[in-house]
Write a protein that holds these residues in place. Sequence first.
Motif, PDB file in Angstrom:
ATOM      1  N   LEU A  65      -0.154 -32.397 -23.213  1.00 26.95           N
ATOM      2  CA  LEU A  65       1.230 -31.943 -23.145  1.00 26.95           C
ATOM      3  C   LEU A  65       1.266 -30.654 -22.326  1.00 26.95           C
ATOM      4  O   LEU A  65       0.470 -29.737 -22.572  1.00 26.95           O
ATOM      5  N   ILE A  66       2.172 -30.581 -21.365  1.00 20.66           N
ATOM      6  CA  ILE A  66       2.313 -29.413 -20.505  1.00 20.66           C
ATOM      7  C   ILE A  66       3.703 -28.820 -20.733  1.00 20.66           C
ATOM      8  O   ILE A  66       4.702 -29.537 -20.677  1.00 20.66           O
ATOM      9  N   PHE A  67       3.750 -27.517 -20.983  1.00 21.61           N
ATOM     10  CA  PHE A  67       5.021 -26.851 -21.234  1.00 21.61           C
ATOM     11  C   PHE A  67       5.307 -25.849 -20.126  1.00 21.61           C
ATOM     12  O   PHE A  67       4.561 -24.898 -19.901  1.00 21.61           O
ATOM     13  N   ASP A  68       6.414 -26.090 -19.432  1.00 19.30           N
ATOM     14  CA  ASP A  68       6.909 -25.291 -18.315  1.00 19.30           C
ATOM     15  C   ASP A  68       6.007 -25.408 -17.090  1.00 19.30           C
ATOM     16  O   ASP A  68       4.815 -25.707 -17.179  1.00 19.30           O
ATOM     17  N   GLY A  69       6.646 -25.182 -15.937  1.00 16.44           N
ATOM     18  CA  GLY A  69       5.985 -25.394 -14.665  1.00 16.44           C
ATOM     19  C   GLY A  69       6.057 -24.200 -13.757  1.00 16.44           C
ATOM     20  O   GLY A  69       6.363 -24.332 -12.565  1.00 16.44           O
ATOM     21  N   VAL A  86      -4.577 -39.113 -14.163  1.00 14.58           N
ATOM     22  CA  VAL A  86      -4.001 -38.212 -15.156  1.00 14.58           C
ATOM     23  C   VAL A  86      -2.741 -38.825 -15.747  1.00 14.58           C
ATOM     24  O   VAL A  86      -1.871 -39.302 -15.019  1.00 14.58           O
ATOM     25  N   GLN A  87      -2.655 -38.813 -17.069  1.00 14.98           N
ATOM     26  CA  GLN A  87      -1.413 -39.127 -17.766  1.00 14.98           C
ATOM     27  C   GLN A  87      -1.048 -37.927 -18.620  1.00 14.98           C
ATOM     28  O   GLN A  87      -1.869 -37.462 -19.425  1.00 14.98           O
ATOM     29  N   ALA A  88       0.146 -37.400 -18.452  1.00 20.04           N
ATOM     30  CA  ALA A  88       0.541 -36.210 -19.190  1.00 20.04           C
ATOM     31  C   ALA A  88       2.034 -36.239 -19.468  1.00 20.04           C
ATOM     32  O   ALA A  88       2.802 -36.978 -18.834  1.00 20.04           O
ATOM     33  N   TYR A  89       2.441 -35.404 -20.418  1.00 21.27           N
ATOM     34  CA  TYR A  89       3.840 -35.275 -20.830  1.00 21.27           C
ATOM     35  C   TYR A  89       4.248 -33.829 -20.566  1.00 21.27           C
ATOM     36  O   TYR A  89       3.612 -32.897 -21.056  1.00 21.27           O
ATOM     37  N   MET A  90       5.309 -33.637 -19.785  1.00 17.74           N
ATOM     38  CA  MET A  90       5.742 -32.306 -19.381  1.00 17.74           C
ATOM     39  C   MET A  90       7.074 -31.964 -20.047  1.00 17.74           C
ATOM     40  O   MET A  90       8.007 -32.771 -20.034  1.00 17.74           O
ATOM     41  N   PHE A  91       7.144 -30.761 -20.612  1.00 15.06           N
ATOM     42  CA  PHE A  91       8.342 -30.305 -21.317  1.00 15.06           C
ATOM     43  C   PHE A  91       8.789 -28.974 -20.719  1.00 15.06           C
ATOM     44  O   PHE A  91       7.990 -28.047 -20.574  1.00 15.06           O
ATOM     45  N   PHE A  92      10.088 -28.892 -20.407  1.00 11.11           N
ATOM     46  CA  PHE A  92      10.632 -27.675 -19.812  1.00 11.11           C
ATOM     47  C   PHE A  92      11.577 -26.991 -20.796  1.00 11.11           C
ATOM     48  O   PHE A  92      12.436 -27.633 -21.411  1.00 11.11           O
ATOM     49  N   THR A  93      11.403 -25.671 -20.935  1.00  2.38           N
ATOM     50  CA  THR A  93      12.334 -24.906 -21.758  1.00  2.38           C
ATOM     51  C   THR A  93      13.685 -24.764 -21.070  1.00  2.38           C
ATOM     52  O   THR A  93      14.729 -24.834 -21.711  1.00  2.38           O
ATOM     53  N   SER A 115       0.432 -40.337 -13.809  1.00  2.99           N
ATOM     54  CA  SER A 115       1.699 -40.635 -14.474  1.00  2.99           C
ATOM     55  C   SER A 115       2.147 -39.440 -15.305  1.00  2.99           C
ATOM     56  O   SER A 115       1.354 -38.875 -16.070  1.00  2.99           O
ATOM     57  N   PHE A 116       3.437 -39.073 -15.139  1.00  4.10           N
ATOM     58  CA  PHE A 116       3.996 -37.936 -15.867  1.00  4.10           C
ATOM     59  C   PHE A 116       5.356 -38.303 -16.448  1.00  4.10           C
ATOM     60  O   PHE A 116       6.243 -38.736 -15.717  1.00  4.10           O
ATOM     61  N   ASP A 117       5.491 -38.137 -17.763  1.00  2.00           N
ATOM     62  CA  ASP A 117       6.782 -38.236 -18.423  1.00  2.00           C
ATOM     63  C   ASP A 117       7.326 -36.823 -18.553  1.00  2.00           C
ATOM     64  O   ASP A 117       6.668 -35.946 -19.139  1.00  2.00           O
ATOM     65  N   ILE A 118       8.524 -36.573 -18.012  1.00  2.00           N
ATOM     66  CA  ILE A 118       9.074 -35.228 -17.889  1.00  2.00           C
ATOM     67  C   ILE A 118      10.310 -35.104 -18.784  1.00  2.00           C
ATOM     68  O   ILE A 118      11.251 -35.893 -18.674  1.00  2.00           O
ATOM     69  N   TYR A 119      10.305 -34.084 -19.658  1.00  2.00           N
ATOM     70  CA  TYR A 119      11.347 -33.908 -20.663  1.00  2.00           C
ATOM     71  C   TYR A 119      12.012 -32.543 -20.518  1.00  2.00           C
ATOM     72  O   TYR A 119      11.383 -31.558 -20.166  1.00  2.00           O
ATOM     73  N   GLY A 120      13.287 -32.499 -20.848  1.00  2.00           N
ATOM     74  CA  GLY A 120      14.007 -31.241 -20.886  1.00  2.00           C
ATOM     75  C   GLY A 120      15.468 -31.492 -21.198  1.00  2.00           C
ATOM     76  O   GLY A 120      15.922 -32.638 -21.255  1.00  2.00           O
ATOM     77  N   ALA A 121      16.189 -30.416 -21.421  1.00  2.00           N
ATOM     78  CA  ALA A 121      17.625 -30.533 -21.678  1.00  2.00           C
ATOM     79  C   ALA A 121      18.359 -30.908 -20.395  1.00  2.00           C
ATOM     80  O   ALA A 121      17.870 -30.675 -19.285  1.00  2.00           O
ATOM     81  N   THR A 122      19.530 -31.501 -20.546  1.00  2.00           N
ATOM     82  CA  THR A 122      20.381 -31.764 -19.394  1.00  2.00           C
ATOM     83  C   THR A 122      20.666 -30.440 -18.681  1.00  2.00           C
ATOM     84  O   THR A 122      21.024 -29.455 -19.320  1.00  2.00           O
ATOM     85  N   PRO A 123      20.456 -30.347 -17.365  1.00  2.00           N
ATOM     86  CA  PRO A 123      20.707 -29.093 -16.648  1.00  2.00           C
ATOM     87  C   PRO A 123      22.130 -28.591 -16.879  1.00  2.00           C
ATOM     88  O   PRO A 123      23.058 -29.384 -17.121  1.00  2.00           O
ATOM     89  N   PRO A 124      22.330 -27.258 -16.835  1.00  2.00           N
ATOM     90  CA  PRO A 124      23.647 -26.683 -17.139  1.00  2.00           C
ATOM     91  C   PRO A 124      24.787 -27.230 -16.304  1.00  2.00           C
ATOM     92  O   PRO A 124      25.931 -27.252 -16.751  1.00  2.00           O
ATOM     93  N   ASP A 125      24.508 -27.663 -15.069  1.00  2.00           N
ATOM     94  CA  ASP A 125      25.576 -28.177 -14.226  1.00  2.00           C
ATOM     95  C   ASP A 125      25.918 -29.629 -14.525  1.00  2.00           C
ATOM     96  O   ASP A 125      26.777 -30.217 -13.870  1.00  2.00           O
ATOM     97  N   GLY A 126      25.235 -30.227 -15.511  1.00  2.00           N
ATOM     98  CA  GLY A 126      25.562 -31.585 -15.924  1.00  2.00           C
ATOM     99  C   GLY A 126      24.828 -32.674 -15.178  1.00  2.00           C
ATOM    100  O   GLY A 126      24.978 -33.857 -15.489  1.00  2.00           O
TER     101      GLY A 126
END
Length: 303
Positions: A65-69, A86-93, A115-126
């Motif tokens: 698991l990778i947090f922030d880039g 490489v298979q990893a899961y990326m999470f952005f604050t 392969s990378f699964d990338i997670y985070g909140a919907t960007p502020p601009d929608g």
Amino acid sequence: MEISLSSVAATPVDCPQPSEAIKGIDDFVVQFWGVRGSVPTPGEETVRYGGNTSCLEMRVGGKRLIFDGGTGLRMLGDQLVQEMPVQAYMFFTHYHWDHIQGFPLFAPAFIRGNSFDIYGATPPDGECMKRHFVERVLHSNSPVPLMGLQADLNFYELNHNQTMMLDDIEIRTGSLNHPNTAMGYRVTWQGRSVVYCSDTEHFPDRLDENVYNLALDADVLIYDAMYTDEEYHNPKSPKVGWGHSTWQEAVRMAKEARVKRVVIFHHDPAHTDDFLDRIAEDVQIAFPKAVMAREGLILPIGF
């Protein structure tokens, strides 16, 4: 909402060859690749703690698991190239520059078979995450053409106060107090938990319930302690409202939430190694199991 996909922290380990050291540590470890806030700070005064911006890696139950880039992601990428595929899961604050600017130089993303699964909140601009990354993070800023993205990139949007599962790894999100919003994470596996809260600003009159609920009884809390109290309240140049907290508030939260170990993270770019050493002395007095984040630091979780 739940998405389903196909003891006390031990003594920190310093590691000149981080990838090899992680392989020798069982089951749940955290490695710090970038610990600086706001802007990279290379130079002779930031050698011991490091000048790269936010990026950390968790090896949990055989998953990466990778947090922030931030710029620390480039160094992590250089290590991962030696371990392909490489298979990893990326999470952005969140998507401020110091948390995404390493992605255009993340070598494994440009190599077929990874392969990378990338997670985070919907960007502020929608915008959806995929469009945000392609059009804003990569298109106008990457030195490599978009056609060079050969890895399999999958994007997933998360809500605040959501729980998701990666097999038997539980990942819970929470809201952080930061301009344009940010998301904190709690990762739990086999009864052990690590909480990552960067970037966030404390409240003057009460504990932040969102951070408290994420951090309660965690083994490790990684907290945005960018300032000292003196800097935060400096009458000539106060930092109130800037979206960051202090090491004193990190200790306060750790004590209130019964956290076993707190990590002082997201160092101010103006803080030299010597300045951080002085903070470390004060932090140790206030919370003996505290740790100052620095590049290359590895924390085994539990036992």
